[in-house]
Design a protein around this motif. Structure first.
Motif, mmCIF file in Angstrom:
data_model
loop_
_atom_site.group_PDB
_atom_site.id
_atom_site.type_symbol
_atom_site.label_atom_id
_atom_site.label_comp_id
_atom_site.label_asym_id
_atom_site.label_seq_id
_atom_site.Cartn_x
_atom_site.Cartn_y
_atom_site.Cartn_z
ATOM 1 N N LEU A 79 -19.470 -25.454 95.499
ATOM 2 C CA LEU A 79 -18.423 -25.965 94.610
ATOM 3 C C LEU A 79 -17.741 -24.838 93.854
ATOM 4 N N SER A 80 -18.508 -23.879 93.398
ATOM 5 C CA SER A 80 -17.946 -22.768 92.630
ATOM 6 C C SER A 80 -17.014 -21.907 93.473
ATOM 7 N N ILE A 138 -15.494 -29.798 100.476
ATOM 8 C CA ILE A 138 -16.018 -28.521 99.990
ATOM 9 C C ILE A 138 -17.476 -28.355 100.399
ATOM 10 N N LEU A 139 -18.206 -29.472 100.373
ATOM 11 C CA LEU A 139 -19.643 -29.434 100.691
ATOM 12 C C LEU A 139 -19.913 -29.606 102.186
ATOM 13 N N VAL A 144 -15.639 -26.925 90.370
ATOM 14 C CA VAL A 144 -14.883 -26.345 91.480
ATOM 15 C C VAL A 144 -14.159 -25.123 90.934
ATOM 16 N N GLY A 145 -14.431 -23.973 91.516
ATOM 17 C CA GLY A 145 -14.113 -22.718 90.845
ATOM 18 C C GLY A 145 -12.675 -22.277 90.841
ATOM 19 N N PRO A 175 -14.142 -22.835 80.516
ATOM 20 C CA PRO A 175 -13.203 -21.729 80.334
ATOM 21 C C PRO A 175 -13.320 -20.636 81.387
ATOM 22 N N TYR A 176 -14.269 -20.780 82.306
ATOM 23 C CA TYR A 176 -14.483 -19.736 83.310
ATOM 24 C C TYR A 176 -13.917 -20.104 84.681
#
Length: 213
Positions: free
Chosen positions: A26-27, A207-208, A52-53, A95-96
């Motif tokens: 996910l990231s 995504i997975l 999700v990044g 916030p990342y």
């Protein structure tokens, strides 16, 4: 409790809920969301919450008072570009996240440049002609990309008529397929959000590595 959480703290919480293996995928996920209204803003919220990044937000419109009945904005955002308003809200969740914005109208002329970098594209427009333009453009120029689209979510009809269908190898369609906005049966928050959740869940599955319905 007003201090900003560290990236490590947020990742630890996501790993606990999703497992480190799933969260790593996910990231690394990259998704473009074209249209940030009732569908797109809800999809973006869901994807941001699961970490999700990389999100690419695309819309040219500003927040209007009539948007508040179903879109993820507040009175303080009236008159703001939706790209700016939504990015600010998503960064309050995490916030990342890597969030790219393009405050521009998607056209046949710019679709290749706008959507070239993301492997998954979410179509989230309100107008049928805009939906058709984006879907046709993606299928023509990017047949290898995963496309998740939606049609038929107006009113307050049965939730169970909203479905996710695989129309082609890389093309998924959410909604009931028929219900268009009309007087007394317009776009309303509950049913639009159900359809947006279908889109967000299909994107999550892609995504997975889950492509079948």
């Amino acid at each position: 409790m007003n201090e900003k959480l560290t990236k490590e703290e947020i990742m630890a919480a996501l790993n606990e809920r999703h497992s480190p293996e799933k969260q790593a995928l996910l990231s690394e996920g990259r998704v473009a969301i074209a249209g940030l209204g009732g569908l797109g803003s809800n999809v973006a919220y869901a994807l941001a919450r699961i970490g999700v990044g990389h999100l690419h937000l695309i819309d040219f419109d500003v927040v209007d008072i009539t948007n508040l009945n179903r879109q993820q904005y507040f009175m303080e955002h009236l008159g703001m570009y939706k790209t700016d308003a939504l990015k600010s809200l998503l960064l309050k969740i995490n916030p990342y996240l890597d969030i790219q914005t393009d405050c521009v109208k998607v056209t046949e002329e710019n679709i290749v440049d706008l959507l070239g970098d993301e492997p998954i594209i979410c179509e989230a427009f309100d107008r049928p002609e805009a939906k058709a333009m984006l879907v046709n453009g993606v299928l023509e120029h990017f047949p290898e990309k995963k496309l998740v689209s939606a049609t038929g979510m107006a009113g307050y009809g049965s939730s169970n008529t909203i479905r996710t269908k695989r129309l082609m190898k890389n093309f998924y369609l959410c909604g009931d397929g028929v219900t268009e906005p009309e007087y007394g049966n317009g776009l309303m928050a509950p049913r639009v959000a159900i359809c947006a959740a279908h889109e967000a869940n299909m994107i999550t599955r892609l995504i997975l590595g889950e492509e079948e319905i």
